[in-house]
Design an enzyme around this catalytic site. Structure first.
Site, short mmCIF file in Angstrom:
data_model
loop_
_atom_site.label_atom_id
_atom_site.label_comp_id
_atom_site.label_asym_id
_atom_site.label_seq_id
_atom_site.Cartn_x
_atom_site.Cartn_y
_atom_site.Cartn_z
N HIS A 38 0.84 -1.19 0.00
CA HIS A 38 0.00 0.00 0.00
C HIS A 38 0.88 1.25 0.00
O HIS A 38 2.07 1.19 0.34
CB HIS A 38 -0.91 -0.01 1.22
CG HIS A 38 -1.95 -1.08 1.20
ND1 HIS A 38 -2.97 -1.16 2.12
CD2 HIS A 38 -2.13 -2.13 0.36
CE1 HIS A 38 -3.73 -2.20 1.85
NE2 HIS A 38 -3.24 -2.81 0.79
N GLU A 94 1.11 3.73 1.99
CA GLU A 94 1.72 4.04 3.28
C GLU A 94 2.93 3.15 3.56
O GLU A 94 3.94 3.62 4.10
CB GLU A 94 0.71 3.88 4.41
CG GLU A 94 -0.48 4.82 4.33
CD GLU A 94 -1.66 4.20 3.62
OE1 GLU A 94 -2.80 4.55 3.96
OE2 GLU A 94 -1.46 3.37 2.70
N CYS A 119 -5.81 1.77 5.84
CA CYS A 119 -6.49 0.53 6.19
C CYS A 119 -6.02 0.07 7.57
O CYS A 119 -5.13 0.67 8.19
CB CYS A 119 -6.21 -0.54 5.14
SG CYS A 119 -4.50 -1.16 5.16
#
Length: 214
Positions: free
Chosen positions: A70, A72, A106
């Site tokens: 992801h 991040e 998330c």
């Protein structure tokens, strides 16, 4: 914009100004556009320390065939490299770093941010399916012993724009999705029902089951 998980006694000196939010989120949205152009879920992320970008990323899940890449996580890896190259204490740097991302982190990413003690996150739209900052679980501010520290979120910056980019992505055909297959063993000769499973994305994404009755 909306403040989430506010702790008035914690790291208020890191509260980004409106102009800082505008500047850094514009760059995060540029990363999201780059992700969309490369067939990835359009999420872009920046990590800013002392007014310097020390980590940035966009989704690389399809490119790497790795469901954990992801935006991040890509940015966090760059921060760790930045600290190693400069012989900086990563813990101290992370405690002074603000993360800007176009979509709510998330649950996995929120947990990583807690462990690294990131104090502030600014994000665009909510992540209604997997959000770890209040939409599904509140990893950001819940009392979770031995899991790092909670962090404050500022939500809703250019949220509609972030949602529109996500809609654009999900309207496209996913080249990495398996072709639909008819499960022959599920055909019932008595009622002629066949069940078709359609994978709309990688294995970590939703599987839709469509029942067709003759």
């Amino acid at each position: 914009m909306q403040e989430v998980g506010v702790d008035p006694e914690k790291n208020d000196f890191l509260q980004p100004s409106d102009s800082e939010v505008q500047t850094w989120m514009a760059k995060a949205f540029d990363m999201a556009v780059e992700a969309l152009e490369n067939g990835e879920v359009p999420v872009g992320c920046l990590m800013v320390y002392n007014n310097e970008i020390i980590g940035k990323g966009r989704n690389e899940v399809n490119e790497t065939k790795n469901a954990t890449r992801h935006a991040e996580m890509v940015a966090l890896d760059q921060v760790l490299d930045w600290c190693r190259l400069r012989e900086k204490d990563c813990k101290e740097v992370c405690e002074q770093t603000v993360l800007y991302v176009t979509v709510e982190p998330c649950i996995m990413c929120a947990a990583a941010l807690r462990l690294l003690r990131i104090p502030f996150v600014v994000y665009g739209c909510k992540n209604e399916r997997f959000g770890g900052c209040g939409s599904v679980l509140d990893v950001s501010s819940d009392h979770l012993p031995h899991t790092g520290t909670s962090f404050k979120c500022i939500a809703g910056y250019r949220a509609e724009e972030a949602v529109e980019m996500l809609k654009t992505f999900y309207k496209q055909e996913n080249p990495n999705a398996p072709k639909p297959k008819v499960r022959k063993d599920s055909i019932n000769p008595q009622d002629g029902a066949a069940v078709i499973q359609v994978m709309r994305g990688p294995p970590d994404e939703e599987t839709e089951t469509i029942a067709h009755l003759s």
